[in-house]
Design a protein around this motif. Structure first.
Motif, PDB file in Angstrom:
ATOM      1  N   TYR A 172      -8.660   1.099  -5.255  1.00  0.00           N
ATOM      2  CA  TYR A 172      -7.280   0.588  -5.229  1.00  0.00           C
ATOM      3  C   TYR A 172      -6.565   0.874  -6.554  1.00  0.00           C
ATOM      4  O   TYR A 172      -5.577   1.618  -6.597  1.00  0.00           O
TER       5      TYR A 172
ATOM      6  N   GLY B   5      -6.251   4.861  -6.092  1.00  0.00           N
ATOM      7  CA  GLY B   5      -5.064   4.618  -5.256  1.00  0.00           C
ATOM      8  C   GLY B   5      -5.268   5.047  -3.813  1.00  0.00           C
ATOM      9  O   GLY B   5      -4.314   5.306  -3.087  1.00  0.00           O
TER      10      GLY B   5
ATOM     11  N   HIS C 218       6.382  -6.040   2.066  1.00  0.00           N
ATOM     12  CA  HIS C 218       7.519  -5.561   2.873  1.00  0.00           C
ATOM     13  C   HIS C 218       7.372  -5.946   4.344  1.00  0.00           C
ATOM     14  O   HIS C 218       8.344  -6.041   5.066  1.00  0.00           O
TER      15      HIS C 218
ATOM     16  N   PRO D  60      -2.496   4.826   0.881  1.00  0.00           N
ATOM     17  CA  PRO D  60      -1.904   4.682  -0.443  1.00  0.00           C
ATOM     18  C   PRO D  60      -0.683   3.769  -0.374  1.00  0.00           C
ATOM     19  O   PRO D  60       0.456   4.202  -0.548  1.00  0.00           O
ATOM     20  N   ALA D  61      -0.979   2.495  -0.088  1.00  0.00           N
ATOM     21  CA  ALA D  61       0.126   1.577   0.181  1.00  0.00           C
ATOM     22  C   ALA D  61       0.666   0.954  -1.091  1.00  0.00           C
ATOM     23  O   ALA D  61       0.942  -0.230  -1.144  1.00  0.00           O
TER      24      ALA D  61
ATOM     25  N   ALA E 201       3.213  -0.331  -3.359  1.00  0.00           N
ATOM     26  CA  ALA E 201       4.499  -0.785  -2.855  1.00  0.00           C
ATOM     27  C   ALA E 201       5.210  -1.656  -3.864  1.00  0.00           C
ATOM     28  O   ALA E 201       4.998  -2.853  -3.908  1.00  0.00           O
ATOM     29  N   GLU E 202       5.988  -1.057  -4.718  1.00  0.00           N
ATOM     30  CA  GLU E 202       6.721  -1.829  -5.711  1.00  0.00           C
ATOM     31  C   GLU E 202       7.878  -2.544  -5.028  1.00  0.00           C
ATOM     32  O   GLU E 202       8.592  -1.964  -4.211  1.00  0.00           O
TER      33      GLU E 202
ATOM     34  N   THR F   1      -8.198 -10.056  -9.612  1.00  0.00           N
ATOM     35  CA  THR F   1      -7.421  -9.394  -8.562  1.00  0.00           C
ATOM     36  C   THR F   1      -5.938  -9.393  -8.934  1.00  0.00           C
ATOM     37  O   THR F   1      -5.242  -8.392  -8.743  1.00  0.00           O
TER      38      THR F   1
ATOM     39  N   LEU G 156      -5.337  -6.576 -11.380  1.00  0.00           N
ATOM     40  CA  LEU G 156      -5.312  -5.241 -10.764  1.00  0.00           C
ATOM     41  C   LEU G 156      -4.003  -5.016 -10.014  1.00  0.00           C
ATOM     42  O   LEU G 156      -3.411  -3.931 -10.064  1.00  0.00           O
ATOM     43  N   MET G 157      -3.541  -6.040  -9.309  1.00  0.00           N
ATOM     44  CA  MET G 157      -2.293  -5.908  -8.537  1.00  0.00           C
ATOM     45  C   MET G 157      -1.103  -5.684  -9.474  1.00  0.00           C
ATOM     46  O   MET G 157      -0.181  -4.931  -9.168  1.00  0.00           O
TER      47      MET G 157
ATOM     48  N   ARG H  99      -1.234  -2.171 -10.898  1.00  0.00           N
ATOM     49  CA  ARG H  99      -0.914  -1.187  -9.859  1.00  0.00           C
ATOM     50  C   ARG H  99       0.568  -1.238  -9.475  1.00  0.00           C
ATOM     51  O   ARG H  99       1.087  -0.343  -8.839  1.00  0.00           O
TER      52      ARG H  99
ATOM     53  N   ASP I 127       1.955  -3.672  -7.556  1.00  0.00           N
ATOM     54  CA  ASP I 127       2.196  -4.346  -6.278  1.00  0.00           C
ATOM     55  C   ASP I 127       2.809  -5.726  -6.468  1.00  0.00           C
ATOM     56  O   ASP I 127       3.360  -6.296  -5.532  1.00  0.00           O
TER      57      ASP I 127
END
Lengths: 362, 533
Positions: free
Chosen positions: A184, A188, A199, B21-22, B24-25, B246, B249-250, B253, B255
């Motif tokens: 992740y 990615g 969303h 590859p989700a 998602a900003e 977690t 990491l989010m 990334r 998210d």
């Protein structure tokens, strides 16, 4: 003997397949059903009783766990009464049992909602995760076990042993963190924690609670794809654990089957090795495997607390643990009941499948 | 067969990775925060007594007043435009602003205020004591809270209290004003709409509740044209992510925009990460060591005073807690009315040994310490255990989960206990009533304060606490609390240790996230996000 002599799919040594010859007892199928039902009820009753007693003997005041550190005595007394803790223990248990019979598992002291509603919210997430994990465990574990058995003490067997050992001994929490870090955050390749991207929150109306099913019903294929993308990494982590166990057990059962006389007879008859291994040996090994698979699936459905925590997965395991830490006994008993029913049902299904797969057990 | 299985497996993995590859900003109008929401159990202001709930309702509802961290003697008027005091300090009259509206569109009026405050007393949930301490109960509250006209309301107390205390209490989450018509429409069996409001909102705040899926997420939508200005954000999403690693990491990334439950190590690591800023704000929560006076050894004054010299306050705060707390040796957090900063104690085993010798314990003693087994509290406990040993005190740490240790503590069955305490509202009485006040030390006492739990009764301290509650002059009142803090600091069963700090990390795009000392002083209204370049 002609080369075309067929070997029956299930050939067992005579002494094992000899049927009991004691008389002609009249079959009474209803007796079996009643007996199973009795075992089912007694098991669940015992489970609930033990859980209830444990919940009461642990040195935690459930009222304090709910109303917190700073509540005054009036609030304490009101909460205690509302939770029914002012009644004798046996009365509390009896009230709970009556509720179970009528489908009322009580109100969760922590969430304030009916426990049944809470379980209906959390259990589908666990079922989705457990089912995919089980599928992965099965699809990888069984072939891996077979290959290891047919290559005993050779490279594939050694590789499987190492892979299984890691899967079996490494904490799933740690595996989950590593998986998130690599697939992740690092590469990615995978979607992040949670069941779905922000969303898509609320895009699909909840019908069954199973996000995959609800998205499919709604025709929201992008939501379905996103939900699957979120599901795959935690399922792989849990599936790895299941795979390790199933592979080891498959290997063991297969080694046992491959050493039997009927395998020797089949080989002597010129049957292809592939057919011997994948049809006959695996066919017989599948019988004890059914129990292994049922128990593994039951374990997964119980909710993998740590995996759920790492992946922010709102499942039954996290709910049960949170309830336990807060001494929320209605929720603990309700979730335990569901877990118990799941286990006992899976066991009964396994028993039935056992009888279908192995005529000797009928 | 093998081939069929492999094909099936490949199909499953392929389908699952279809949308993989989700990354998602969230858009600039949406703020996504990851937070452990395991304490979020209700959204009814009459019941909320947990950190997450307090934060959420602070953005859904408004109160008559808001505590003022800059000048604690002068709370801000929010729904109250003005107030007056009559009847020698017993009767408060409030004028309600005319420009406030609920999310339903109804204007806020005096009837709503009366309904909301009466509702709290009638429901009598855990935090109701914040209002009932003024002599309000189910029998008197309907008379004591009177609607004068659409914009004026009166509140009559059982006696004269310090005005700052009353106004600060009315700034607590429990005093949130609800839309009475909306709530009444959802009443069931005389529950004042409680069953419904636990999972809904009916306020006049800058946000309204869009959805709450327990265990998953909570979504707030901004109220357009709010009288205080339309919030820069259209939506705030709180994701229930309980594992700090977690959250990190989010955040890395992209998210999420903010991670709210990171530990000091993670904050340190993120401080040098490009695109991420780390934030720190003082919290009003205090850590302390409680000494049960039912224990014969701890009841000796020399022992109580000796233990204060056997803790390395600064070393623990700096080296172990890594910026997540600061040493603080008084029972009022920094910034509260009357708070002093005296910190006379440091690690001095020689001084401690001398005091122990005076107390007749030359060879020290053995003792147990009940400890909540969270990483932070365990770190503090182990550090104290080590320095106590230098004074000859052999401490055995008894770890347990919070419910276990708390059960023992509330039953006065502990010996040493590391506790934490956060005020219920930003007024010094909230802490003084806990640390200093214990009018009845009997086992069946009505008020089981922290002082009661530690078996400490001091008539002079009780009298000073009671006197401070009714002082109308804020300066005199502040001085009284200064005296109380010094008294508790010098010799009491409480050794104050640290004041907590709130640490969090956010993407650089997040601006103006304001976190006050209380959990209900986190306002989403001021937050904005810069669009990515």
């Amino acid at each position: 003997m002609s080369e075309t002599t067929a070997v029956p799919p299930v050939l067992e040594p005579l002494q094992e397949s000899t049927a009991p010859s004691s008389g002609r007892r009249k079959r009474r199928p209803w007796r079996g059903i009643v007996s199973r039902l009795g075992v089912f009820v007694v098991t669940l009753l015992g489970l609930l009783m033990v859980t209830f007693i444990i919940g009461r003997v642990i040195p935690v005041d459930p009222v304090l766990a709910v109303i917190g550190d700073q509540a005054n005595d009036a609030a304490y007394a009101a909460a205690r009464e509302a939770m029914g803790l002012d009644k004798p223990l046996i009365t509390q248990f009896w009230i709970f049992l009556k509720g179970v019979v009528t489908g009322d598992l009580g109100i969760s002291a922590v969430t304030g909602r009916p426990v049944l509603q809470d379980i209906a919210r959390y259990f589908p997430a666990t079922i989705e995760l457990a089912t995919l994990a089980m599928l992965i465990g099965l699809l990888l574990g069984v072939p891996a076990g077979v290959i290891a058995a047919t290559h005993r003490d050779k490279a594939p067997d050694h590789i499987l042993r190492v892979v299984s050992l890691i899967g079996y001994s490494a904490p799933t929490f740690w595996l989950g963190m590593i998986a998130l870090l690599v697939f992740y955050a690092g590469l990615g390749w995978s979607a992040g924690p949670g069941r779905i991207d922000v969303h898509y929150l609320g895009v699909v109306p909840p019908l069954t609670g199973f996000l995959l099913i609800d998205a499919a019903f709604a025709g929201a294929w992008d939501v379905l794809g996103n939900a699957l993308a979120h599901l795959v990494l935690p399922a792989l982590v849990l599936g790895y654990f299941s795979m390790a166990y199933i592979a080891r057990m498959t290997r063991s059962f297969m080694i046992d089957q491959l050493s039997r006389d009927y395998i020797l007879a089949a080989r002597a008859n010129g049957m292809s090795e592939r057919r011997i291994v994948w049809r006959h040996a695996l066919g017989n090994a599948a019988v004890p495997l059914i129990t292994v698979i049922a128990l593994t699936y039951g374990g997964l459905l119980e909710g993998a607390v740590l995996t759920e925590t790492v992946f922010a997965w709102p499942g039954l395991g996290a709910y049960l643990t949170n309830s336990l830490l807060n001494a929320d006994m209605n929720a603990v008993l309700g979730a335990t009941l569901v877990v118990g029913i799941t286990f006992v049902t899976l066991n009964m299904i396994a028993d039935s499948l056992y009888k279908i797969a192995d005529p000797r057990t009928r | 067969m093998m081939r069929a299985w492999l094909v099936t497996l490949l199909v499953v993995v392929q389908v699952a990775l279809w949308d993989a590859p989700a990354h998602a900003e969230a858009p600039p109008s949406v703020l996504v925060m990851a937070k452990a929401l395991d304490d979020l159990i209700t959204l009814d202001p009459a019941e909320v007594f947990e950190f997450s709930g307090a934060e959420v309702i602070a953005n859904l509802y408004e109160r008559l007043f808001a505590a003022n961290p800059v000048d604690p003697a002068r709370p801000h008027g929010v729904l109250a435009e003005a107030y007056g005091i009559e009847d020698e300090g017993r009767r408060f009259i409030f004028r309600i602003r005319a420009d406030r509206r609920f999310a339903s569109g109804r204007p806020v009026d005096a009837e709503d205020v009366a309904y909301s405050l009466r509702r709290v007393v009638h429901l009598n949930k855990t935090p109701a004591f914040i209002l009932t301490q003024f002599g309000l109960d189910t029998e008197t509250v309907d008379d004591r809270i009177q609607v004068i006209d659409a914009r004026h309301i009166s509140l009559t107390l059982d006696r004269a209290y310090a005005p700052t205390l009353v106004l600060n209490a009315l700034s607590a989450g429990i005093a949130s004003i609800v839309d009475r018509e909306t709530v009444q429409a959802h009443e069931r069996d005389g529950d004042y709409g409680h069953g419904w409001l636990r999972r809904a909102s009916a306020g006049s705040g800058a946000f309204r509740l869009e959805r709450w899926n327990p265990g998953e997420h909570l979504i707030l939508n901004a109220v357009a044209d709010h009288p205080t200005g339309t919030p820069a954000l259209e939506r705030v999403i709180l994701l229930d992510v309980r594992e700090p690693a977690t959250q990190r990491l989010m955040l890395e990334r992209g998210d999420i925009d903010m991670a709210r439950n990171l530990g000091p190590d993670q904050i340190r690591a993120l401080a040098s990460t490009e695109g991420i800023s780390v934030w720190s704000a003082p919290s009003a929560r205090l850590f302390y060591l409680g000494l049960n006076q039912k224990n014969e050894i701890l009841a000796r004054s020399g022992v109580r005073r000796a233990l204060r010299w056997l803790i390395d306050y600064d070393a623990i705060a700096d080296a172990l807690l890594g910026g997540s707390a600061e040493a603080r040796q008084v029972f009022l957090p920094e910034g509260m009315l009357g708070a002093i900063d005296d910190a006379p104690f440091y690690l001095d085993p020689l001084m401690a040994r001398a005091l122990l010798a005076e107390a007749g314990l030359v060879d020290g003693f053995d003792i147990t310490m009940e400890t909540h087994a969270s990483p932070r509290v365990m770190q503090i406990a182990q550090a104290i255990q080590a320095t106590m040993a230098e004074g000859g005190i052999r401490v055995e740490i008894v770890p347990g989960d919070s419910a276990q240790t708390l059960t023992k503590y509330r039953a006065r069955r502990h010996t040493l206990y590391i506790g934490s305490w956060g005020p219920d509202y930003l007024d010094p009485h909230s802490n003084a009533a806990a640390f200093a006040y214990n009018p009845d030390n009997g086992d069946g006492a009505r008020d089981k304060t922290l002082a009661w739990r530690n078996g400490w009764y001091d008539e002079a301290v009780n009298a000073l606490t009671e006197a401070a509650v009714v002082m109308s002059d804020p300066v005199a009142r502040a001085a009284a609390y200064g005296e109380l803090q010094q008294s508790v600091q010098a010799d009491s069963p409480f050794i104050l240790l640290f004041q907590d700090r709130t640490l969090f990390a956010a993407r650089d795009s997040v601006r103006d996230f304001i976190s006050g000392p209380m959990p209900d002083q986190i306002a989403y209204r001021s937050v904005s996000k810069q669009a990515a370049p």
